[in-house]
Design a protein around this motif. Structure first.
Motif, PDB file in Angstrom:
ATOM      1  N   ASP A  14      51.011  41.854  41.315  1.00  0.00           N
ATOM      2  CA  ASP A  14      50.307  40.976  40.381  1.00  0.00           C
ATOM      3  C   ASP A  14      48.947  40.620  40.985  1.00  0.00           C
ATOM      4  OD1 ASP A  14      49.541  39.256  38.418  1.00  0.00           O
ATOM      5  OD2 ASP A  14      51.038  37.715  38.860  1.00  0.00           O
ATOM      6  N   PRO A  15      47.856  41.081  40.362  1.00  0.00           N
ATOM      7  CA  PRO A  15      46.542  40.811  40.951  1.00  0.00           C
ATOM      8  C   PRO A  15      46.219  39.321  41.018  1.00  0.00           C
ATOM      9  CG  PRO A  15      46.303  41.797  38.774  1.00  0.00           C
ATOM     10  CD  PRO A  15      47.757  41.849  39.127  1.00  0.00           C
ATOM     11  N   TRP A  16      46.893  38.516  40.218  1.00  0.00           N
ATOM     12  CA  TRP A  16      46.591  37.084  40.214  1.00  0.00           C
ATOM     13  C   TRP A  16      47.182  36.368  41.430  1.00  0.00           C
ATOM     14  CZ3 TRP A  16      42.661  36.794  37.365  1.00  0.00           C
ATOM     15  CH2 TRP A  16      42.552  37.572  36.231  1.00  0.00           C
ATOM     16  N   ASP A  17      48.058  37.075  42.173  1.00  0.00           N
ATOM     17  CA  ASP A  17      48.605  36.504  43.408  1.00  0.00           C
ATOM     18  C   ASP A  17      47.743  36.841  44.615  1.00  0.00           C
ATOM     19  OD1 ASP A  17      50.715  35.401  42.052  1.00  0.00           O
ATOM     20  OD2 ASP A  17      52.054  37.105  42.421  1.00  0.00           O
ATOM     21  N   ALA A  18      46.721  37.668  44.449  1.00  0.00           N
ATOM     22  CA  ALA A  18      45.853  38.085  45.553  1.00  0.00           C
ATOM     23  C   ALA A  18      44.884  36.953  45.910  1.00  0.00           C
ATOM     24  CB  ALA A  18      45.070  39.323  45.160  1.00  0.00           C
ATOM     25  N   PRO A  19      44.317  37.006  47.121  1.00  0.00           N
ATOM     26  CA  PRO A  19      43.349  35.983  47.516  1.00  0.00           C
ATOM     27  C   PRO A  19      42.129  35.945  46.576  1.00  0.00           C
ATOM     28  CG  PRO A  19      44.010  37.269  49.425  1.00  0.00           C
ATOM     29  CD  PRO A  19      44.620  37.915  48.223  1.00  0.00           C
ATOM     30  N   ASP A  20      41.692  37.109  46.095  1.00  0.00           N
ATOM     31  CA  ASP A  20      40.582  37.186  45.143  1.00  0.00           C
ATOM     32  C   ASP A  20      41.098  37.913  43.895  1.00  0.00           C
ATOM     33  OD1 ASP A  20      38.234  37.395  43.757  1.00  0.00           O
ATOM     34  OD2 ASP A  20      37.110  38.402  45.354  1.00  0.00           O
ATOM     35  N   PRO A  21      41.656  37.162  42.939  1.00  0.00           N
ATOM     36  CA  PRO A  21      42.309  37.793  41.788  1.00  0.00           C
ATOM     37  C   PRO A  21      41.371  38.682  40.963  1.00  0.00           C
ATOM     38  CG  PRO A  21      42.750  35.440  41.823  1.00  0.00           C
ATOM     39  CD  PRO A  21      41.764  35.714  42.898  1.00  0.00           C
ATOM     40  N   ALA A  22      40.147  38.258  40.781  1.00  0.00           N
ATOM     41  CA  ALA A  22      39.232  39.043  39.969  1.00  0.00           C
ATOM     42  C   ALA A  22      38.954  40.403  40.618  1.00  0.00           C
ATOM     43  CB  ALA A  22      37.933  38.290  39.744  1.00  0.00           C
ATOM     44  N   LEU A  23      38.735  40.392  41.919  1.00  0.00           N
ATOM     45  CA  LEU A  23      38.489  41.639  42.633  1.00  0.00           C
ATOM     46  C   LEU A  23      39.729  42.526  42.616  1.00  0.00           C
ATOM     47  CD1 LEU A  23      36.693  43.444  44.387  1.00  0.00           C
ATOM     48  CD2 LEU A  23      37.533  42.171  46.386  1.00  0.00           C
ATOM     49  N   ALA A  24      40.886  41.950  42.836  1.00  0.00           N
ATOM     50  CA  ALA A  24      42.128  42.728  42.825  1.00  0.00           C
ATOM     51  C   ALA A  24      42.353  43.359  41.451  1.00  0.00           C
ATOM     52  CB  ALA A  24      43.310  41.841  43.207  1.00  0.00           C
ATOM     53  N   TYR A  25      42.079  42.600  40.405  1.00  0.00           N
ATOM     54  CA  TYR A  25      42.245  43.113  39.046  1.00  0.00           C
ATOM     55  C   TYR A  25      41.254  44.239  38.768  1.00  0.00           C
ATOM     56  CZ  TYR A  25      42.819  43.095  33.991  1.00  0.00           C
ATOM     57  OH  TYR A  25      43.055  43.458  32.689  1.00  0.00           O
TER      58      TYR A  25
END
Length: 79
Positions: free
Chosen positions: A4-15
């Protein structure tokens, strides 16, 4: 990269990176399929011409020409 990209430290970048990976994979697949269809069309038209030059029966030459025409038409429709 987490599922889930929203669990990453930088969600926008992960997404964004997840989307970029998806588009890269699909771009490569589409390119290979396009090249393959181009080669298939060239081979079928060349085979029809060769069959005519070798005086193959008319139904063979006509059939090969029809197959080449169908491939070219499908390519034109889906381009």
């Amino acid at each position: 990269m987490p599922d889930d990209p929203w669990d990453a430290p930088d969600p926008a970048l992960a997404y964004a990176l997840r989307q970029q990976n998806w588009y890269s994979a699909h771009r490569d697949r589409a390119r290979r399929l396009h090249w393959g269809s181009e080669v298939l069309i060239l081979l079928t038209t060349a085979a029809a011409t060769l069959a005519a030059a070798l005086q193959a029966p008319a139904w063979v030459t006509a059939g090969m020409g029809a197959v080449a025409l169908i491939f070219a038409g499908l390519r034109r429709i889906f381009d």
